[in-house]
Design a protein around this motif. Structure first.
Motif, PDB file in Angstrom:
ATOM      1  N   ILE A   2       0.860   1.565 -11.376  1.00  0.00           N
ATOM      2  CA  ILE A   2      -0.210   1.818 -10.407  1.00  0.00           C
ATOM      3  C   ILE A   2      -1.251   0.708 -10.473  1.00  0.00           C
ATOM      4  CG2 ILE A   2      -2.184   3.338  -9.921  1.00  0.00           C
ATOM      5  CD1 ILE A   2      -0.273   5.711 -10.608  1.00  0.00           C
ATOM      6  N   LYS A   3      -1.641   0.326 -11.676  1.00  0.00           N
ATOM      7  CA  LYS A   3      -2.627  -0.756 -11.852  1.00  0.00           C
ATOM      8  C   LYS A   3      -2.085  -2.052 -11.241  1.00  0.00           C
ATOM      9  CE  LYS A   3      -6.096  -3.114 -13.557  1.00  0.00           C
ATOM     10  NZ  LYS A   3      -6.714  -3.815 -12.449  1.00  0.00           N
ATOM     11  N   HIS A   4      -0.820  -2.343 -11.507  1.00  0.00           N
ATOM     12  CA  HIS A   4      -0.196  -3.552 -10.961  1.00  0.00           C
ATOM     13  C   HIS A   4      -0.221  -3.514  -9.427  1.00  0.00           C
ATOM     14  CE1 HIS A   4       2.584  -6.869 -10.464  1.00  0.00           C
ATOM     15  NE2 HIS A   4       3.378  -6.077  -9.742  1.00  0.00           N
ATOM     16  N   ALA A  16       0.835  -1.208   0.000  1.00  0.00           N
ATOM     17  CA  ALA A  16       0.000   0.000   0.000  1.00  0.00           C
ATOM     18  C   ALA A  16       0.873   1.263   0.000  1.00  0.00           C
ATOM     19  CB  ALA A  16      -0.925  -0.012   1.215  1.00  0.00           C
ATOM     20  N   GLU A  17       1.969   1.227   0.719  1.00  0.00           N
ATOM     21  CA  GLU A  17       2.891   2.377   0.740  1.00  0.00           C
ATOM     22  C   GLU A  17       3.509   2.588  -0.646  1.00  0.00           C
ATOM     23  OE1 GLU A  17       5.108   5.613   1.847  1.00  0.00           O
ATOM     24  OE2 GLU A  17       3.526   4.657   3.008  1.00  0.00           O
ATOM     25  N   GLU A  18       3.869   1.504  -1.295  1.00  0.00           N
ATOM     26  CA  GLU A  18       4.429   1.614  -2.651  1.00  0.00           C
ATOM     27  C   GLU A  18       3.395   2.196  -3.615  1.00  0.00           C
ATOM     28  OE1 GLU A  18       7.390   1.647  -5.330  1.00  0.00           O
ATOM     29  OE2 GLU A  18       7.647   0.988  -3.249  1.00  0.00           O
ATOM     30  N   LEU A  19       2.153   1.747  -3.512  1.00  0.00           N
ATOM     31  CA  LEU A  19       1.075   2.291  -4.337  1.00  0.00           C
ATOM     32  C   LEU A  19       0.911   3.783  -4.067  1.00  0.00           C
ATOM     33  CD1 LEU A  19      -1.307   2.046  -6.310  1.00  0.00           C
ATOM     34  CD2 LEU A  19      -2.724   1.348  -4.349  1.00  0.00           C
ATOM     35  N   TYR A  20       0.927   4.158  -2.800  1.00  0.00           N
ATOM     36  CA  TYR A  20       0.796   5.565  -2.445  1.00  0.00           C
ATOM     37  C   TYR A  20       1.922   6.386  -3.082  1.00  0.00           C
ATOM     38  CZ  TYR A  20       1.063   9.848   0.273  1.00  0.00           C
ATOM     39  OH  TYR A  20       1.143  11.174   0.633  1.00  0.00           O
ATOM     40  N   ASN A  34       3.524   4.617 -18.268  1.00  0.00           N
ATOM     41  CA  ASN A  34       4.235   3.574 -17.509  1.00  0.00           C
ATOM     42  C   ASN A  34       3.875   3.622 -16.021  1.00  0.00           C
ATOM     43  OD1 ASN A  34       5.506   2.513 -19.738  1.00  0.00           O
ATOM     44  ND2 ASN A  34       7.333   3.778 -19.510  1.00  0.00           N
ATOM     45  N   LEU A  35       3.734   4.821 -15.496  1.00  0.00           N
ATOM     46  CA  LEU A  35       3.323   4.967 -14.098  1.00  0.00           C
ATOM     47  C   LEU A  35       1.933   4.367 -13.883  1.00  0.00           C
ATOM     48  CD1 LEU A  35       4.351   8.486 -12.715  1.00  0.00           C
ATOM     49  CD2 LEU A  35       4.812   6.272 -11.699  1.00  0.00           C
ATOM     50  N   GLU A  36       1.029   4.632 -14.822  1.00  0.00           N
ATOM     51  CA  GLU A  36      -0.328   4.097 -14.695  1.00  0.00           C
ATOM     52  C   GLU A  36      -0.334   2.571 -14.737  1.00  0.00           C
ATOM     53  OE1 GLU A  36      -2.333   6.302 -17.778  1.00  0.00           O
ATOM     54  OE2 GLU A  36      -2.909   7.891 -16.368  1.00  0.00           O
ATOM     55  N   LYS A  52       1.459   9.385  -5.712  1.00  0.00           N
ATOM     56  CA  LYS A  52       2.028  10.698  -5.394  1.00  0.00           C
ATOM     57  C   LYS A  52       2.964  11.157  -6.514  1.00  0.00           C
ATOM     58  CE  LYS A  52       2.941  14.016  -2.404  1.00  0.00           C
ATOM     59  NZ  LYS A  52       2.288  15.229  -2.837  1.00  0.00           N
ATOM     60  N   LYS A  53       3.761  10.225  -7.023  1.00  0.00           N
ATOM     61  CA  LYS A  53       4.685  10.557  -8.114  1.00  0.00           C
ATOM     62  C   LYS A  53       3.908  11.006  -9.353  1.00  0.00           C
ATOM     63  CE  LYS A  53       8.407   7.983  -8.688  1.00  0.00           C
ATOM     64  NZ  LYS A  53       9.281   6.857  -9.093  1.00  0.00           N
ATOM     65  N   LYS A  54       2.816  10.292  -9.647  1.00  0.00           N
ATOM     66  CA  LYS A  54       1.992  10.652 -10.797  1.00  0.00           C
ATOM     67  C   LYS A  54       1.379  12.043 -10.599  1.00  0.00           C
ATOM     68  CE  LYS A  54      -2.137   9.391 -13.392  1.00  0.00           C
ATOM     69  NZ  LYS A  54      -3.309   8.530 -13.447  1.00  0.00           N
ATOM     70  N   GLU A  55       0.853  12.296  -9.407  1.00  0.00           N
ATOM     71  CA  GLU A  55       0.255  13.595  -9.107  1.00  0.00           C
ATOM     72  C   GLU A  55       1.290  14.719  -9.250  1.00  0.00           C
ATOM     73  OE1 GLU A  55      -1.577  15.928  -5.243  1.00  0.00           O
ATOM     74  OE2 GLU A  55      -1.719  13.744  -5.305  1.00  0.00           O
ATOM     75  N   ASP A  56       2.473  14.485  -8.701  1.00  0.00           N
ATOM     76  CA  ASP A  56       3.551  15.490  -8.804  1.00  0.00           C
ATOM     77  C   ASP A  56       3.943  15.731 -10.257  1.00  0.00           C
ATOM     78  OD1 ASP A  56       3.538  15.684  -6.061  1.00  0.00           O
ATOM     79  OD2 ASP A  56       5.336  14.453  -5.766  1.00  0.00           O
TER      80      ASP A  56
END
Length: 148
Positions: free
Chosen positions: A80-82, A36-40, A75-77, A44-48
């Motif tokens: 994130i899905k994974h 969950a922390e990795e997903l967060y 690639n981030l998405e 956050k990286k995508k938002e930034d």
């Protein structure tokens, strides 16, 4: 007369099983927290990155940079899905291990309750034996005194 619980080995086995279930549950919680922390962090990286891209678009961005950011976001998405799938799996696993832990706790409590009741029965028998001995001694003292 020393107290010996007839199901002591079973009780210790159930306690060991409960401890193992607790350990496994704690590991699953830790795994869930890590995923969950990795997903967060990815979200956050995508938002930034989207914020950065928006601010750069205002000042001007080349087509090459826009494509580069889009590939990176794509690639981030995917990541994130994974990780969303991993979080779901980790949560399900954690819930399953929690249920197993609860079952082991209930089993162990049943054997503890049986031991408690068995010990009460033992104490009652000891008390009865002591009362019989006191009665016998009292009777002997009575006959011994009345014989004199």
């Amino acid at each position: 007369m020393k107290y010996q619980y007839k199901f002591e080995k079973i009780l210790s086995l159930k306690e060991r099983e409960k401890d193992e279930a607790l350990s496994t549950y704690q590991k699953s919680v830790k795994r869930f927290e890590n995923v969950a922390e990795e997903l967060y962090q990815l979200l956050k990286k995508k938002e930034d990155l989207l914020d950065f891209q928006t601010s750069k678009l205002e000042t001007g961005l080349s087509i090459q940079e826009i494509r580069h950011h889009q590939r990176f976001i794509t690639n981030l998405e995917k990541s994130i899905k994974h990780y969303q799938d991993l979080v779901i799996n980790a949560r399900n696993q954690m819930n399953w291990y929690e249920q197993k832990l609860q079952e082991k706790n209930i089993e162990m409590k049943k054997y503890e309750k049986l031991k408690e009741k068995d010990f009460e029965k033992y104490l009652f028998l000891i008390q009865e034996m002591e009362n019989k001995q006191i009665d016998e001694i009292s009777t002997q003292i009575y006959f011994h005194r009345s014989g004199n």
